[in-house]
Design a protein around this motif. Structure first.
Motif, mmCIF file in Angstrom:
data_model
loop_
_atom_site.group_PDB
_atom_site.id
_atom_site.type_symbol
_atom_site.label_atom_id
_atom_site.label_comp_id
_atom_site.label_asym_id
_atom_site.label_seq_id
_atom_site.Cartn_x
_atom_site.Cartn_y
_atom_site.Cartn_z
ATOM 1 N N PHE A 58 0.832 -1.197 0.000
ATOM 2 C CA PHE A 58 0.000 0.000 0.000
ATOM 3 C C PHE A 58 0.876 1.261 0.000
ATOM 4 N N ALA A 59 1.885 1.282 0.863
ATOM 5 C CA ALA A 59 2.763 2.448 0.971
ATOM 6 C C ALA A 59 3.541 2.682 -0.320
ATOM 7 N N LEU A 60 4.089 1.628 -0.908
ATOM 8 C CA LEU A 60 4.899 1.764 -2.121
ATOM 9 C C LEU A 60 4.065 2.249 -3.298
ATOM 10 N N VAL A 61 2.840 1.749 -3.426
ATOM 11 C CA VAL A 61 1.974 2.174 -4.525
ATOM 12 C C VAL A 61 1.657 3.663 -4.401
ATOM 13 N N VAL A 62 1.303 4.109 -3.199
ATOM 14 C CA VAL A 62 1.012 5.533 -2.992
ATOM 15 C C VAL A 62 2.259 6.376 -3.268
ATOM 16 N N GLN A 63 3.422 5.880 -2.848
ATOM 17 C CA GLN A 63 4.644 6.652 -3.052
ATOM 18 C C GLN A 63 5.043 6.739 -4.517
ATOM 19 N N SER A 90 -2.492 11.902 -5.771
ATOM 20 C CA SER A 90 -1.598 10.750 -5.600
ATOM 21 C C SER A 90 -2.248 9.659 -4.769
ATOM 22 N N VAL A 91 -2.859 10.044 -3.641
ATOM 23 C CA VAL A 91 -3.500 9.054 -2.771
ATOM 24 C C VAL A 91 -4.695 8.417 -3.477
ATOM 25 N N ALA A 92 -5.441 9.207 -4.262
ATOM 26 C CA ALA A 92 -6.575 8.661 -5.013
ATOM 27 C C ALA A 92 -6.106 7.628 -6.039
ATOM 28 N N ILE A 93 -5.023 7.958 -6.755
ATOM 29 C CA ILE A 93 -4.469 7.002 -7.729
ATOM 30 C C ILE A 93 -3.974 5.753 -7.017
ATOM 31 N N GLY A 94 -3.264 5.949 -5.884
ATOM 32 C CA GLY A 94 -2.768 4.804 -5.122
ATOM 33 C C GLY A 94 -3.891 3.924 -4.620
ATOM 34 N N PHE A 95 -4.965 4.540 -4.122
ATOM 35 C CA PHE A 95 -6.123 3.773 -3.647
ATOM 36 C C PHE A 95 -6.735 2.946 -4.776
ATOM 37 N N PHE A 96 -6.857 3.558 -5.947
ATOM 38 C CA PHE A 96 -7.426 2.842 -7.091
ATOM 39 C C PHE A 96 -6.577 1.622 -7.472
ATOM 40 N N LEU A 100 -7.170 -2.754 -7.098
ATOM 41 C CA LEU A 100 -6.985 -3.750 -8.156
ATOM 42 C C LEU A 100 -6.083 -4.893 -7.702
ATOM 43 N N ILE A 101 -5.119 -4.557 -6.840
ATOM 44 C CA ILE A 101 -4.188 -5.574 -6.328
ATOM 45 C C ILE A 101 -4.834 -6.404 -5.223
ATOM 46 N N ILE A 112 -12.793 -2.969 1.121
ATOM 47 C CA ILE A 112 -12.585 -1.698 0.438
ATOM 48 C C ILE A 112 -12.711 -0.532 1.418
ATOM 49 N N GLU A 113 -13.629 -0.654 2.379
ATOM 50 C CA GLU A 113 -13.813 0.413 3.363
ATOM 51 C C GLU A 113 -12.537 0.659 4.173
ATOM 52 N N LEU A 114 -11.829 -0.419 4.502
ATOM 53 C CA LEU A 114 -10.595 -0.264 5.265
ATOM 54 C C LEU A 114 -9.504 0.400 4.417
ATOM 55 N N LEU A 115 -9.435 0.042 3.142
ATOM 56 C CA LEU A 115 -8.459 0.676 2.250
ATOM 57 C C LEU A 115 -8.761 2.160 2.093
#
Length: 467
Positions: A58-63, A90-96, A100-101, A112-115
């Motif tokens: 999660f952290a790497l995708v957002v970064q 950035s956070v919206a793109i990372g969440f999306f 998918l992952i 999804i609510e937790l993410l």
């Protein structure tokens, strides 16, 4: 701004990456912990090792999103509001991407609510942290101490180009050493140093990290032995062209000399696989973009008709110069009056009075460029590259601007590095400034740089920062 690679970041930016990695991973762990206490959503327990993996992913995708949007660029020219907007995107793109992952974790997939809650925590925590880093020069310890060898005309480019603090966030300027042959009218406001002793001793005594060679007279004038001694003692030696290229994201065309071009990696693309797959990649994106944007294009066509009458043409065809100097017709939604060029060809400017009321809007949000998708499918253009110019202007610019013809070594594009870094220009001086960025793009052309430009272009469209 350079290509978005971790190894290219400054030490301060790398420290920021590590700290925010902890923040983002901690946001997900905090979310799961709070859910176990208050049961926001029903969710089965996840093994500790798998939860740690989920948090790191999660952290790497957002970064990666932050990296692509320039939030780890030490020379980012944004106020706090602009940084928060970039963080939000950035956070919206990372969440999306994480959603998918997420199914790949099987029965241990997170709700999804937790993410979404973890993404919200990430945004809040990092916004507060970024505010702190703006108020305090928290990462200034990593700046390089730079000494420039030369105080004449060549060295003065640094004083003129990088005179603001925001242009020097990656280094401290110690001073400029006066060299034989330097013009007296070069450095004006900076620290001029009349060096009497050894360059090596001076560099070591003052903690110099980098020496930039920028003397006006180079032949039999450089202290080569001393530069070599500095080099083996860990002081970085950089040519002024490379220094400006690295710090500003452009190539100083007025300083280029033939040997620099010969010994650099040049401006022609040698990646044959990339060149072969280029059209397939661009055409696939073009088709996908057409499926998404056709309603916008239909509405734009209707608005143009309503604004100027049913007989008014919707599209505008204009001859441009493309790859290897070949001419082609570019397609655009017409944003100017029908008689806009009754007095001959003119360069467009930012507040052009020939623009229609609808044209001002579609130019601001780049909607007028959408028909160029057809040019991409035909292979005349790519999505990223130097903007193609009209033959009337190209002929004159090639005569007056050195290395201007190098722009035609790659396909032109709908968007490019120069469009992100420089506003509309209607003069030859503006064309020179854009050329500096175009040559930088051609020299450093890569998939990651293209991806950065595309993401930044989406940001410009979303926030109406059209250039």
């Amino acid at each position: 701004m350079s290509s978005p690679k971790f190894r290219d970041l400054s030490s301060g930016s790398k420290s920021l990456v590590i700290i925010e990695l902890i923040f983002f991973a901690g946001s997900l762990l905090l979310t799961v912990y709070l859910n176990s206490l208050f049961l926001f959503v029903e969710h089965q327990n996840i093994p500790t090792n798998l939860l740690a993996i989920c948090a790191i992913v999660f952290a790497l995708v957002v970064q990666l999103s932050l990296l692509a949007l320039g939030l780890y660029n030490s020379k980012l020219r944004e106020n706090y509001r602009g940084i928060v907007r970039r963080l939000l995107v950035s956070v919206a793109i990372g969440f999306f991407i994480v959603t998918l992952i997420n199914p790949l974790y099987g029965q241990h997939a997170l709700k999804i609510e937790l993410l979404a809650m973890a993404a919200l925590f990430s945004l809040i925590i990092d916004s507060a942290f970024r505010y702190f880093t703006l108020q305090v020069d928290f990462f200034g310890f990593s700046k390089r101490v730079v000494l420039v060898l030369g105080a004449g005309d060549r060295a003065s480019i640094i004083e003129k180009r990088m005179r603001r603090d925001v242009d020097r966030q990656g280094f401290y300027m110690h001073g400029f050493v006066i060299m034989p042959g330097d013009t007296e009218t070069g450095i004006v406001n900076e620290n001029r140093i009349a060096l009497e002793g050894s360059l090596v001793n001076y560099a070591l005594e003052h903690g110099i990290d980098e020496i930039v060679v920028a003397s006006d007279e180079r032949r039999d004038n450089l202290p080569v032995d001393e530069l070599f001694a500095c080099k083996i003692r860990g002081v970085e030696i950089t040519e002024i062209l490379d220094f400006i290229e690295r710090e500003t994201g452009q190539i100083a065309v007025n300083l280029i000399y033939p040997s620099w071009v010969i010994y650099s990696n040049g401006f022609a693309s040698g990646n044959h696989l990339r060149n072969t797959l280029d059209w397939v990649f661009n055409a696939a994106i073009a088709v996908a973009l057409t499926l998404v944007t056709w309603p916008v294009m239909l509405i734009t066509a209707i608005l143009i008709k309503l604004d100027e009458g049913m007989k008014a043409p919707v599209f505008y065809l204009q001859e441009r110069v493309g790859l290897d100097g070949q001419a082609f017709n570019i397609y655009k939604f017409r944003s100017m009056r029908i008689d806009a060029e009754k007095n001959g060809a003119q360069m467009a400017s930012e507040n052009d009075d020939r623009t229609t009321s609808i044209g001002k809007f579609i130019r601001k949000y780049r909607v007028d460029e959408l028909p160029q998708i057809l040019n991409v499918i035909r292979g005349d253009m790519g999505f990223v590259g130097p903007r193609p110019e009209r033959p009337e202007f190209v002929q004159q610019l090639i005569k007056n601007l050195p290395y201007y013809n190098e722009r035609h070594n790659v396909k032109p594009g709908l968007t490019g590095w120069a469009q992100l870094k420089y506003p509309y220009g209607s003069t030859e001086e503006d064309s020179l400034e854009k050329l500096k960025y175009d040559l930088y793009y051609i020299k450093h052309r890569s998939f990651m740089l293209d991806l950065l430009i595309l993401i930044r272009t989406v940001e410009i469209v979303l926030f109406g920062k059209g250039r």
